[in-house]
Scaffold this active site. Structure first.
Site, PDB file in Angstrom:
ATOM      1  N   GLY A  23       0.838  -1.351  -0.148  1.00 37.45           N
ATOM      2  CA  GLY A  23      -0.128  -0.052   0.184  1.00 37.45           C
ATOM      3  C   GLY A  23       1.026   1.107   0.037  1.00 37.45           C
ATOM      4  N   ASN A  24       0.349   2.490   0.227  1.00 37.23           N
ATOM      5  CA  ASN A  24       0.924   3.639   0.501  1.00 37.23           C
ATOM      6  C   ASN A  24       0.465   4.667   1.538  1.00 37.23           C
ATOM      7  OD1 ASN A  24      -0.964   5.208  -0.888  1.00 37.23           O
ATOM      8  ND2 ASN A  24      -0.722   3.940  -2.545  1.00 37.23           N
ATOM      9  N   ARG A  25       0.982   5.787   1.754  1.00 37.44           N
ATOM     10  CA  ARG A  25       0.473   6.534   2.638  1.00 37.44           C
ATOM     11  C   ARG A  25      -0.562   7.685   2.578  1.00 37.44           C
ATOM     12  NH1 ARG A  25       5.812   8.732   2.537  1.00 37.44           N
ATOM     13  NH2 ARG A  25       4.846  10.932   2.801  1.00 37.44           N
ATOM     14  N   SER A  26      -1.153   7.294   1.475  1.00 36.80           N
ATOM     15  CA  SER A  26      -2.285   8.459   1.257  1.00 36.80           C
ATOM     16  C   SER A  26      -3.512   8.347   2.316  1.00 36.80           C
ATOM     17  CB  SER A  26      -3.023   7.806  -0.119  1.00 36.80           C
ATOM     18  OG  SER A  26      -4.003   8.670  -0.262  1.00 36.80           O
ATOM     19  N   ALA A  90      -4.715   7.297  -4.541  1.00 34.59           N
ATOM     20  CA  ALA A  90      -3.354   6.908  -4.797  1.00 34.59           C
ATOM     21  C   ALA A  90      -3.388   5.547  -5.062  1.00 34.59           C
ATOM     22  CB  ALA A  90      -2.599   7.265  -3.688  1.00 34.59           C
TER      23      ALA A  90
END
Length: 209
Positions: A23-26, A90
């Site tokens: 995943g990512n930090r969005s 994102a």
């Protein structure tokens, strides 16, 4: 006049196993702020919201997604009737080619190698299939030194009306500084802005396209 607006927000989580993901930090804060502002203006708003901690706003119709495949399905269901689509989510560029959906991959002394595959390019799919009169807005999140080049390339390749280019550091921050690129001009924010203030600014820019 624009009446129906679809906004995507938050990250996608691509499962490795039943408990782990890529995943990512969005944070989804920007997309949520846009949905809240659009609803306050009397627009019919559909918000496609990923796995975030932030609370969904009252007013818009909210549909949740977790993976890129989930979001792709929701876009096919709700995208065609929207006058404007703002792709603020994102979306992960890659996902595990073979996820162990049931159970948990055990730790091994030898380590673990994951084979990844590219996820579908949802923005490009929308650009290729959008109906006449529909406006499509994408985002480019890049280091400052590559921001302009990336935004202009994405604008052309993905057949969108505008790209909102913002720096990597703004991904999960409370503030944003961005430039909106169209085929004929670029429009910069008046300095760093709170995302709650950026939302009405961007909607005004989109209305003027």
């Amino acid at each position: 006049m624009t009446k129906r607006i679809l906004i995507t927000a938050g990250p996608t989580h691509e499962p490795i196993d039943a408990v782990r993901f890529i995943g990512n930090r969005s944070s989804g804060k920007l997309g949520i702020a846009l949905a809240r502002e659009a609803a306050a203006r009397g627009l019919e708003v559909t918000l496609l919201l990923g796995p975030v901690c932030a609370e969904a706003p009252a007013g818009p119709s909210v549909f949740r997604f977790r993976t890129t495949a989930d979001l792709e399905e929701l876009l096919r269901a709700h995208g065609p009737r929207a006058d404007v689509v703002i792709m603020a989510a994102a979306v992960a560029d890659y996902r595990p080619k073979a996820a162990q959906i049931d159970g948990k991959i055990r730790r091994a002394a030898a380590g673990l190698t994951l084979e990844l595959e590219a996820t579908p390019d949802l923005l490009a799919e929308l650009g290729a299939k959008r109906h006449e009169g529909q406006r499509l807005i994408g985002f480019a999140l890049e280091p400052r030194e590559r921001l302009v080049e990336s935004a202009k390339s994405k604008l052309e390749r993905k057949r969108v009306d505008a790209i909102v280019a913002n720096e990597l550091e703004t991904m999960d921050a409370e503030t944003i500084r961005a430039t909106v690129f169209t085929k004929t001009r670029s429009i910069e924010t008046p300095g760093m802005m709170a995302k709650a203030a950026f939302a009405p600014w961007l909607l005004e820019v989109i209305a003027g396209l």
